[in-house]
Design a protein around this motif. Sequence first.
Motif, PDB file in Angstrom:
ATOM      1  N   ASP A 136       0.843  -1.195   0.000  1.00 32.81           N
ATOM      2  CA  ASP A 136       0.000   0.000   0.000  1.00 32.81           C
ATOM      3  C   ASP A 136       0.879   1.246   0.000  1.00 32.81           C
ATOM      4  O   ASP A 136       2.112   1.149  -0.062  1.00 32.81           O
ATOM      5  CB  ASP A 136      -1.009  -0.023   1.153  1.00 32.81           C
ATOM      6  CG  ASP A 136      -0.378   0.149   2.541  1.00 32.81           C
ATOM      7  OD1 ASP A 136       0.824   0.500   2.656  1.00 32.81           O
ATOM      8  OD2 ASP A 136      -1.100  -0.067   3.533  1.00 32.81           O
ATOM      9  N   GLU A 137       0.252   2.415   0.074  1.00 29.52           N
ATOM     10  CA  GLU A 137       1.008   3.671  -0.016  1.00 29.52           C
ATOM     11  C   GLU A 137       1.989   3.871   1.138  1.00 29.52           C
ATOM     12  O   GLU A 137       2.907   4.677   1.047  1.00 29.52           O
ATOM     13  CB  GLU A 137       0.066   4.870  -0.145  1.00 29.52           C
ATOM     14  CG  GLU A 137      -0.871   5.064   1.013  1.00 29.52           C
ATOM     15  CD  GLU A 137      -2.122   4.181   0.955  1.00 29.52           C
ATOM     16  OE1 GLU A 137      -2.847   4.141   1.969  1.00 29.52           O
ATOM     17  OE2 GLU A 137      -2.371   3.537  -0.054  1.00 29.52           O
ATOM     18  N   ARG A 161       4.899   1.017  -7.069  1.00 30.69           N
ATOM     19  CA  ARG A 161       4.638   0.175  -5.885  1.00 30.69           C
ATOM     20  C   ARG A 161       5.334  -1.180  -6.000  1.00 30.69           C
ATOM     21  O   ARG A 161       5.365  -1.795  -7.053  1.00 30.69           O
ATOM     22  CB  ARG A 161       3.150  -0.088  -5.712  1.00 30.69           C
ATOM     23  CG  ARG A 161       2.339   1.099  -5.361  1.00 30.69           C
ATOM     24  CD  ARG A 161       2.231   1.332  -3.849  1.00 30.69           C
ATOM     25  NE  ARG A 161       1.454   2.540  -3.658  1.00 30.69           N
ATOM     26  CZ  ARG A 161       0.135   2.549  -3.536  1.00 30.69           C
ATOM     27  NH1 ARG A 161      -0.543   1.429  -3.528  1.00 30.69           N
ATOM     28  NH2 ARG A 161      -0.494   3.693  -3.406  1.00 30.69           N
TER      29      ARG A 161
END
Length: 138
Positions: free
Chosen positions: A76-77, A98
């Motif tokens: 995730d971020e 990512r």
Amino acid sequence: MTDKSKIFVYPKDVSAFGFDWGKLALTVAPEMNGATRFSGGVVDLPSGKGHTRHNHPGAEEIIFVISGHGEQMVEDEKGIPMVEKVGPGCTIYVPESRFHSTLNTGDGPMQLFVVYSPAGPELVLRELPDFRLIPAGQ
């Protein structure tokens, strides 16, 4: 006149990138058929194999599971891994830059269709130590 062989492309008809974990047959790419905004192809992963955690700086990726079953990780971020069991028909979106990985957890082969946007991240694969070029038809 447009060359039909560059519009309708089968993975068996192009050379593939081979690795210890499987292979990638690029069927859409600037050097293959003049695609300008994306590239993509078919990934074959033998049972128990997969590509390790990596990213594509500046590029997004779409992974579509054609056949087989596995585990897909996308961070995730905040860099926290999100892991899901995936199978035929599942689409995975990997946001720009990512980290992600795929592992075939099934008894048979796993086949994916991957798309990179913009084109180019797949060319870095040629620099990996286990890279080999597999001639078309093999």
